[in-house]
Write a protein that holds these residues in place. Structure first.
Motif, short mmCIF file in Angstrom:
data_model
loop_
_atom_site.label_atom_id
_atom_site.label_comp_id
_atom_site.label_asym_id
_atom_site.label_seq_id
_atom_site.Cartn_x
_atom_site.Cartn_y
_atom_site.Cartn_z
N ILE A 166 1.00 -1.13 -0.16
CA ILE A 166 -0.01 -0.08 0.04
C ILE A 166 0.84 1.10 0.15
N GLN A 167 0.43 2.16 -0.83
CA GLN A 167 1.21 3.69 -0.92
C GLN A 167 0.37 4.50 -0.09
N TRP A 168 1.12 5.03 0.84
CA TRP A 168 0.51 6.26 1.61
C TRP A 168 0.98 7.58 1.27
N ARG A 278 -3.61 11.08 11.77
CA ARG A 278 -3.08 11.51 10.42
C ARG A 278 -4.03 10.82 9.40
N LEU A 279 -4.49 11.67 8.45
CA LEU A 279 -5.18 11.10 7.09
C LEU A 279 -4.32 11.11 6.00
N SER A 280 -4.38 10.04 5.45
CA SER A 280 -3.60 9.77 4.34
C SER A 280 -4.36 9.36 3.20
N LEU A 281 -3.84 9.60 1.72
CA LEU A 281 -4.50 8.92 0.54
C LEU A 281 -3.91 7.73 0.22
N CYS A 282 -4.40 6.47 -0.10
CA CYS A 282 -4.07 5.48 -0.23
C CYS A 282 -4.54 4.53 -1.32
N ASN A 283 -3.35 3.84 -2.00
CA ASN A 283 -3.74 2.94 -3.10
C ASN A 283 -2.82 1.78 -3.12
N SER A 284 -3.17 0.80 -3.82
CA SER A 284 -2.37 -0.43 -4.08
C SER A 284 -1.22 -0.01 -4.74
N ASP A 285 -0.11 -0.26 -4.59
CA ASP A 285 1.33 0.03 -5.62
C ASP A 285 1.41 -1.36 -6.48
N VAL A 286 0.40 -2.35 -6.37
CA VAL A 286 0.67 -3.41 -7.19
C VAL A 286 -0.35 -3.40 -8.22
#
Length: 319
Positions: A166-168, A278-286
């Motif tokens: 997961i990319q944060w 903390r609030l982060s935008l996350c998506n799969s790096d795969v």
């Protein structure tokens, strides 16, 4: 390996049953089993574990599930992008939002997408951060905003990795406040130290909630324990109980809904130590993202910056 085998495998895992998947896919169960057997033979590993409760993926199956999601999603994007090379980005994009973030961001996000990218079909899933993280990791969501504890040492606002593929991308830190009816929490906006907050009867979200976990951790680090009189996972119900004076709570200002609500409550930031998330935008790096998801991934930080700068995201600071 055939694309249909990957589609079959995904549906079996999602339904947890070979018979249910066969019915859903309109294929005879023996033929479906044969396709999965052929797939396992080609890969040289066992993909599914069968029991009386149904089927579940093995560790190899979990890996295939994630990559199969990526392959099939890329195929769909390829079809759309090739057919719409001169058009604005379009197609479905799924975004996860924790409830308090949705209170502030969902309306502006929907309006901005409709205005700028009318061909994008936005799907918003509102849930707890823990559940949304699972949906991103398994490819069911293309991206999500997720809460976490603020690191002990300040980290730069840039892309970082936290495992699980997961990319944060950190966006904001939010203060947590002791919220109470004026008769229970005082009428001023002065800070309240953690020791004082520990003596106040509280209604808090359940233990699966990230904010609750942050609160418990900070109290424990100070050798204290919050006085929890009840647990509720509905922020609107918590707000109702606080407004009625039955208990106080510790939440962000974004959790409050309704015009003039803050003016009706005692709102005191918690300090010594400060309580923040903390609030982060996350998506799969795969799995990667297509053109439509990429523009939404760029739009969300822009909207968050605007909301904080204009004061509409109270209690938040940009990273």
């Amino acid at each position: 390996m055939e694309l249909r085998q990957l589609r079959y495998f995904l549906r079996i895992v999602e339904l947890g049953s070979m018979s249910k998947a066969a019915k859903d896919l309109y294929i005879a169960q023996p033929a479906l089993s044969s396709q999965i057997t052929n797939l396992e033979s080609e890969l040289g590993v066992r993909l599914l574990s069968r029991s009386v409760r149904g089927v579940s993926p093995t560790r190899a199956g979990d890996a295939l599930y994630l990559h199969a999601q990526a392959v099939l999603r890329q195929i769909e994007r390829l079809k759309y992008d090739v057919a719409n090379t001169d058009a604005l980005p379009g197609g479905p994009v799924s975004v996860g939002l924790p409830t308090s973030a949705a209170n502030v961001l969902a309306g502006p996000l929907i309006a901005a997408v409709q205005q700028r990218y009318p061909d994008i079909q936005l799907r918003i899933v509102e849930s707890l951060s823990g559940h949304l993280l699972e949906l991103v990791a398994t490819g069911r969501l293309e991206m999500s905003l997720l809460f976490e504890a603020v690191p002990a040492t300040s980290s730069p606002a840039k892309e970082i990795q936290r495992g699980a593929n997961i990319q944060w991308i950190p966006l904001i830190d939010e203060d947590l406040y002791l919220l109470a009816a004026p008769s229970k929490g005082g009428n001023d906006s002065s800070t309240v130290v953690l020791k004082e907050a520990a003596s106040v009867p509280l209604v808090l979200p359940g233990s699966a909630n990230v904010t609750r976990q942050i609160i418990e951790r900070r109290f424990a680090e100070a050798g204290l324990a919050p006085s929890v009189m009840m647990e509720l996972d509905s922020l609107s119900t918590i707000q109702s109980i606080v407004e009625s004076g039955q208990a106080a709570t510790i939440l962000s200002l974004s959790a409050l809904v309704g015009a003039g609500v803050r003016e009706k409550l005692s709102v005191r930031p918690v300090d010594e130590p400060p309580l923040r998330r903390r609030l982060s935008l996350c998506n799969s790096d795969v799995l990667g993202m297509g053109a439509a998801a990429e523009v939404i991934g760029g739009l969300i930080p822009e909207l968050v910056r605007d909301l904080v700068a204009s004061g509409r995201w109270a209690g938040a600071r940009l990273l």
